[in-house]
Write an enzyme that holds these catalytic residues in place. Structure first.
Site, PDB file in Angstrom:
ATOM      1  N   TYR A 123       0.790  -1.232   0.000  1.00 21.78           N
ATOM      2  CA  TYR A 123       0.000   0.000   0.000  1.00 21.78           C
ATOM      3  C   TYR A 123       0.820   1.278   0.000  1.00 21.78           C
ATOM      4  CZ  TYR A 123      -3.925  -3.121   0.583  1.00 21.78           C
ATOM      5  OH  TYR A 123      -4.843  -4.108   0.391  1.00 21.78           O
ATOM      6  N   PHE A 405     -10.278  -4.035  11.796  1.00 27.73           N
ATOM      7  CA  PHE A 405     -11.394  -4.055  10.843  1.00 27.73           C
ATOM      8  C   PHE A 405     -10.920  -4.642   9.525  1.00 27.73           C
ATOM      9  CE2 PHE A 405      -9.185  -0.037  10.574  1.00 27.73           C
ATOM     10  CZ  PHE A 405      -9.041   0.183   9.218  1.00 27.73           C
TER      11      PHE A 405
END
Length: 405
Positions: A123, A405
């Site tokens: 990322y 999450f």
């Protein structure tokens, strides 16, 4: 090569979920659980790429909020469930989805995005930088467990199963958003992370700490892998506390549970002072350090203006952002303000320089500018500006999210 990147309709989301599950080597969602899981998908925020009529890549985000230094709470996109089918990897599908998602987040007016990275090399090329970190610990039960003079904490009460979720949600709302790096939690998060396990009748210990000003912390632990009935292991799933008193009270409670020989916890805050509380500091064994959240500054001017800064001489920082070019420019941080004062290559000469991912590493206070200069993440045409940047970006506590999450 161009890819057909689309935002999926509601009736396509289950296929996206099952595709993502397959990419992390899990099976499809059961029919009885899908209605609850479906609530975790926000309308219009799930991306898909098709090969013909077949869905081969997906990503999604949901709206949340992030606490930044100084206490401001910013709208944030929480990015998750990113996956590409194995027979379509390394063809640019992920890049196409990430670019489309960044454009969407920017259009929604969310100045930051965050994610948990399954692989550390992915990322950064999309402008995400490690913004919070944590450590894994195993704390052995010893007698006495607590150092004389360690904070006693207030009182701790054990929760019945039917009161676990409402009680924890209430305390989290009051406590968690006082810490830089923390984020809000939706009802669907509570069910998928804790409520589901409670409904499945897993053995659980859930407790709330009460201090001088009311409830100020909570802990949730499940039974871990244990080889001895008399010395079982607890796996700490969640612990948030307003201060050291509440932290001490909750850990004291967990380590005092009968028939427990140790408590294991992943990604605890780097500055959680367990060793300073224990009679035997070696009873706390650090088993790993890991990146926790990765941050993307989608709107650099808004993000820089939202956080507070320490007292320091003014600093001029050039920021590069090849994906969102509107962020590129020279920014002046002075006193309590940050503003763009010129374009890259313009008349304003920067003292420091970095790309947007490296700026994210310092934004919440996880890394200091001097660390980033020394390791090549930032450049310093004017070395005299480095200590001023350190003072400006300094924070009083390690940033930490604490929400998976």
């Amino acid at each position: 090569m161009t890819h057909d990147v689309r935002f999926l309709e509601t009736d396509q989301v289950r296929s996206a979920h099952n595709l993502f599950a397959a990419t992390i080597h899990r099976g499809p969602m059961e029919d009885e659980r899908w209605p609850r899981v479906a609530r975790s998908y926000s309308p219009g925020r799930t991306i898909g790429v098709h090969h013909g009529s077949t869905l081969v890549a997906t990503a999604m985000s949901f709206p949340s909020e992030l606490v930044v230094p100084g206490g401001a709470v910013l709208p944030m996109a929480a990015v998750t469930r990113v996956g590409v089918r194995p027979d379509h990897t390394r063809r640019g599908l992920l890049s196409a989805m990430m670019r489309a998602q960044l454009d969407d987040v920017a259009a929604r007016g969310e100045p930051v995005a965050t994610l948990r990275a399954s692989e550390a090399r992915i990322y950064g090329r999309f402008g995400y930088g490690v913004a919070t970190r944590g450590r894994d610990v195993t704390v052995r039960v010893t007698r006495p467990a607590w150092r004389p003079g360690a904070p006693q904490g207030g009182s701790v009460r054990l929760l019945d199963r039917d009161e676990i979720l409402p009680a924890l949600q209430k305390v989290h709302e009051a406590v968690a958003l006082t810490r830089t790096g923390s984020m809000t939690r939706r009802d669907s998060w509570w069910w998928s992370s804790i409520g589901r396990r409670v409904e499945d009748r897993e053995p659980v210990i859930a407790a709330v700490h009460t201090g001088d000003h009311g409830d100020d912390g909570f802990a949730v632990a499940f039974r871990g892998e244990s080889h001895s009935f008399a010395e079982q292991t607890l796996e700490l799933a969640d612990l948030h506390a307003a201060d050291v008193e509440a932290t001490a009270g909750l850990w004291r409670f967990l380590l005092g549970v009968d028939l427990v020989g140790s408590v294991q916890a992943d990604l605890r805050p780097l500055d959680e002072p367990l060793e300073l509380l224990l009679a035997d500091p070696r009873a706390c064994v650090v088993t790993g350090h890991h990146d926790e959240t990765w941050l993307r500054l989608v709107d650099v001017p808004a993000a820089l203006a939202a956080r507070s800064y320490g007292v320091a001489d003014p600093v001029l920082i050039a920021v590069h952002d090849p994906l969102l070019e509107k962020n590129a420019g020279v920014y002046r941080i002075a006193g309590a303000t940050a503003e763009r004062v010129g374009p890259l290559g313009g008349p304003v000469t920067p003292q420091l320089e970095c790309d947007v991912a490296a700026l994210a590493m310092a934004y919440l206070g996880d890394r200091t500018p001097s660390e980033l200069v020394a390791t090549g993440w930032w450049q310093a045409p004017d070395q005299a500006a480095v200590p001023h940047a350190d003072a400006a970006f300094a924070t009083t506590a390690s940033p930490w999210c604490g929400t998976y999450f």
